[in-house]
Design a protein around this motif. Sequence first.
Motif, PDB file in Angstrom:
ATOM      1  N   GLY A  17     -61.715 -28.028  38.746  1.00 16.59           N
ATOM      2  CA  GLY A  17     -62.605 -27.156  38.658  1.00 16.59           C
ATOM      3  C   GLY A  17     -63.386 -27.128  39.941  1.00 16.59           C
ATOM      4  O   GLY A  17     -64.444 -26.324  39.929  1.00 16.59           O
ATOM      5  N   CYS A  18     -63.008 -27.703  40.969  1.00 17.45           N
ATOM      6  CA  CYS A  18     -63.949 -27.786  42.229  1.00 17.45           C
ATOM      7  C   CYS A  18     -63.065 -27.578  43.313  1.00 17.45           C
ATOM      8  O   CYS A  18     -62.111 -27.801  43.599  1.00 17.45           O
ATOM      9  N   ALA A 341     -68.126 -17.327  45.178  1.00 24.80           N
ATOM     10  CA  ALA A 341     -68.052 -18.155  43.936  1.00 24.80           C
ATOM     11  C   ALA A 341     -68.664 -19.317  43.806  1.00 24.80           C
ATOM     12  O   ALA A 341     -69.558 -19.676  44.794  1.00 24.80           O
ATOM     13  N   ILE A 342     -68.826 -19.883  42.748  1.00 19.61           N
ATOM     14  CA  ILE A 342     -69.531 -21.046  42.357  1.00 19.61           C
ATOM     15  C   ILE A 342     -68.511 -22.187  42.423  1.00 19.61           C
ATOM     16  O   ILE A 342     -67.723 -22.309  41.483  1.00 19.61           O
ATOM     17  N   MET A 346     -65.054 -23.465  39.193  1.00 24.01           N
ATOM     18  CA  MET A 346     -64.149 -22.604  39.596  1.00 24.01           C
ATOM     19  C   MET A 346     -63.254 -22.214  38.403  1.00 24.01           C
ATOM     20  O   MET A 346     -62.360 -21.285  38.198  1.00 24.01           O
ATOM     21  N   ASN A 347     -63.036 -23.085  37.356  1.00 26.87           N
ATOM     22  CA  ASN A 347     -62.165 -22.885  36.289  1.00 26.87           C
ATOM     23  C   ASN A 347     -63.102 -22.581  34.810  1.00 26.87           C
ATOM     24  O   ASN A 347     -62.435 -22.597  33.853  1.00 26.87           O
ATOM     25  N   GLN A 348     -64.264 -22.570  35.033  1.00 27.45           N
ATOM     26  CA  GLN A 348     -65.038 -21.891  34.206  1.00 27.45           C
ATOM     27  C   GLN A 348     -64.767 -20.513  33.631  1.00 27.45           C
ATOM     28  O   GLN A 348     -64.873 -19.672  34.595  1.00 27.45           O
ATOM     29  N   ASP A 380     -75.965 -26.257  41.474  1.00 27.11           N
ATOM     30  CA  ASP A 380     -74.567 -25.646  41.706  1.00 27.11           C
ATOM     31  C   ASP A 380     -74.634 -25.259  43.231  1.00 27.11           C
ATOM     32  O   ASP A 380     -75.487 -24.962  43.872  1.00 27.11           O
ATOM     33  N   PHE A 381     -73.210 -25.038  43.545  1.00 21.62           N
ATOM     34  CA  PHE A 381     -72.767 -24.667  45.044  1.00 21.62           C
ATOM     35  C   PHE A 381     -72.411 -23.246  44.871  1.00 21.62           C
ATOM     36  O   PHE A 381     -71.375 -22.949  44.197  1.00 21.62           O
TER      37      PHE A 381
END
Length: 410
Positions: A17-18, A341-342, A346-348, A380-381
């Motif tokens: 997810g990152c 994107a966050i 990434m997989n949320q 969050d990024f």
Amino acid sequence: MTQPGHPALASFPVVDGCLQVGGLPLTTLAEQIGQTPFYVYERRRLDDRIAHLRRYLPSAVKLHYAIKANPMPAVVQHLARVVDGFDVASAQEMKLALNAPFPARHISFAGPGKTGAELAQASDAGVMIEIESAREMQEIARLAKNSGRTPLLAVRINPDFEVKGSGMRMGGGPQQFGVDSEEVPALFRQATTVGLKISGVHVFTGSQNLRADILQDVQTRTVELALKVSAQAPAPIEYINIGGGFGIPYFPKDVPLDIAPIGENLSRLIDNRLRPALPQAQVVIELGRYIVGECGLYVTRVIDRKVSRGQVFLVTDGGLHHQLAASGNFGQVIRRNYPVAIANRMNQTSTETVNVVGCLCTPLDLLADRVELPIAEVGDFVVIFQSGAYGLTASPINFLSHPVPPEILV
């Protein structure tokens, strides 16, 4: 307005997810840097882009990097190993280029309003100076007479044709760039009178073009113009810079540029038109954004999350003072969002419509307008893709006196 899918969002790998950059999770990279915001550029993507160009462009074409797109010293030094030369637009860029491991004659210096000091430095170093006016030529002649050095010269031509489909037009019609094509023969005669030799021509018509058919037409017309002008030159033309202008996809409906037909067209032009007439001429193509634009990310952190009359705002520690182009205030007529994107989500799958804003006290500080993103929290990024070109140095970094973000090459 939601953000449809964009190929840039899938161009960097994702693990657990990152987002991964340079083989590291972005969260780990942020910890190593020790702060946000920052810019990060990938070496691998730079090398892949150069390899892609080498695959499709004819070997006879020399590939130059236009430093103005991204003058970070580490990026410039990395590219010095894989390109054939540099295009510069200031004394500082020239200084960076002269540290490269190739001869100074492989550096070209273009731009209106060159100062006497810049012209002297370029002449002394042996850099190719691209003349943009009759007055500039007279200044070069004065410097050459005083120093006794013979400068390496080309003339930048403002063509008598215009280009459609470019994000920014820099040729055709009245321009501050170059010498009008109909005035070039007179400039050649003046150069001879003052003891100068002009041995090259440069035509640059526009930037950020995603249409291969238009670029082929431009290059064809550029070559014909170069041949016409060369026939009137008092000395053999040994250098033909046909410009660049290759674009990258910033917005969802943008289609990536197909290089293959451009390379095929250039091969035909060189074999059938240039080589028979000017067998000694070196053909140069200069690219900036196309080389570095997709290799970079702008990374900022959410420091507040607020709801105002039904709209969600993610307030970050970055903003337009670092990434002016993404805010829509760098040439956009109708504001459109860069891919965003966050990075740590990434997989949320659950999402919401949000506005991503910076930390500046101006409503212009809008990094993403009503985009569909994973539900984000403080810490969050946020990453803005396509940030490798015209990012930090094209932004008002001193506005409101916030710290300048670091740039990292990984």
